[in-house]
Design a protein around this motif. Structure first.
Motif, short mmCIF file in Angstrom:
data_model
loop_
_atom_site.label_atom_id
_atom_site.label_comp_id
_atom_site.label_asym_id
_atom_site.label_seq_id
_atom_site.Cartn_x
_atom_site.Cartn_y
_atom_site.Cartn_z
N GLN A 182 -0.22 9.27 4.95
CA GLN A 182 -1.60 9.18 4.47
C GLN A 182 -2.13 7.75 4.57
OE1 GLN A 182 0.77 11.05 3.19
NE2 GLN A 182 -0.06 12.98 2.47
N ALA A 183 -1.26 6.74 4.50
CA ALA A 183 -1.71 5.35 4.66
C ALA A 183 -2.22 5.13 6.08
CB ALA A 183 -0.58 4.39 4.32
N VAL A 238 -10.10 12.40 3.41
CA VAL A 238 -10.86 12.44 2.16
C VAL A 238 -10.08 11.68 1.10
CG1 VAL A 238 -11.83 13.93 0.37
CG2 VAL A 238 -11.84 14.70 2.74
N LEU A 239 -10.79 10.81 0.37
CA LEU A 239 -10.17 10.11 -0.75
C LEU A 239 -10.43 10.89 -2.03
CD1 LEU A 239 -11.11 6.38 -0.05
CD2 LEU A 239 -9.05 7.62 0.58
N ARG A 240 -9.45 10.88 -2.90
CA ARG A 240 -9.58 11.49 -4.23
C ARG A 240 -9.24 10.43 -5.26
NH1 ARG A 240 -6.24 16.85 -4.70
NH2 ARG A 240 -7.69 17.20 -6.40
N VAL A 241 -10.14 10.21 -6.20
CA VAL A 241 -9.90 9.22 -7.25
C VAL A 241 -8.98 9.84 -8.30
CG1 VAL A 241 -10.99 7.84 -9.07
CG2 VAL A 241 -12.14 8.12 -6.86
N TYR A 272 2.22 14.51 -0.32
CA TYR A 272 2.84 13.34 0.30
C TYR A 272 4.30 13.65 0.63
CZ TYR A 272 -1.11 10.19 -0.63
OH TYR A 272 -2.34 9.59 -0.63
N GLU A 273 4.53 14.41 1.69
CA GLU A 273 5.88 14.79 2.06
C GLU A 273 6.43 13.96 3.22
OE1 GLU A 273 3.66 17.68 1.83
OE2 GLU A 273 4.25 17.98 -0.24
N VAL A 307 -5.01 10.23 -0.63
CA VAL A 307 -5.65 10.60 0.63
C VAL A 307 -5.19 12.00 1.01
CG1 VAL A 307 -5.86 9.98 3.07
CG2 VAL A 307 -5.64 8.19 1.35
N GLU A 308 -6.15 12.80 1.47
CA GLU A 308 -5.79 14.14 1.97
C GLU A 308 -6.63 14.45 3.20
OE1 GLU A 308 -8.65 17.20 -0.46
OE2 GLU A 308 -6.72 16.69 -1.36
#
Length: 165
Positions: free
Chosen positions: A74-75, A140-143, A28-29, A132-133
């Motif tokens: 990412q949002a 792709v979502l990562r929990v 998240y840059e 989010v990536e």
């Protein structure tokens, strides 16, 4: 000075709640500053501003209350992916694609109308429950199984903690 006075209750210290930006999730840059007075409707009246730019302004205006004046790129990826109707979720060993409402339900976001599902997913994202990536041009979502308690801490993800297979 260090003694507790009898009859006086101790003051509870409020837990510090860090924003997603302050916790600096991995990857998240890029953050977009959204001015509080930004008006997509006013911009739509300007013939020099493209409909695509006005649409992006509408998204950012909708996301600002959840993320604050700094919205992660990412949002926007998440918001655009919700429009497609399916989201990808990284699990131990693979990535699955599910309808947005089904995935939102699995993550604990509210059901109901599409806008409620969208807002629920963004709320989970803004709180750092999911990150989010990008992955081969798809979101792709990562929990998150454990987010850091303070800036600079380590993020742990569900797929790292779960046994493969």
């Amino acid at each position: 000075m260090g003694r507790k006075k009898s009859g006086k209750p101790r003051r509870e210290r409020a837990a510090v709640e860090y924003s997603l930006r302050e916790l600096r999730p991995p990857g998240y840059e890029e953050w977009i500053t959204v001015a509080p007075g930004m008006s997509p409707d006013k911009a739509a009246a300007d013939p020099l501003i493209t409909p695509g730019a006005v649409g992006m302004m509408r998204r950012l205006a909708r996301l600002r209350p959840l993320y604050g004046p700094q919205v992660p790129v990412q949002a926007l990826w998440l918001d655009l992916a919700v429009d497609e109707g399916e989201l990808r979720l990284r699990r131990a060993g693979d990535t699955v694609t599910l309808p947005v409402a089904e995935l939102a339900g699995l993550l604990g976001a509210p059901g109901g109308p599409a806008e409620d599902v969208r807002a629920g997913l963004h709320e989970l994202h803004a709180r750092g429950v999911v990150l989010v990536e990008p992955d081969e041009e798809r979101t792709v979502l990562r929990v998150v199984s454990a987010r850091p308690a303070r800036p600079g801490g380590r993020w742990l993800f569900e797929e790292e903690a779960s046994p493969a297979g």
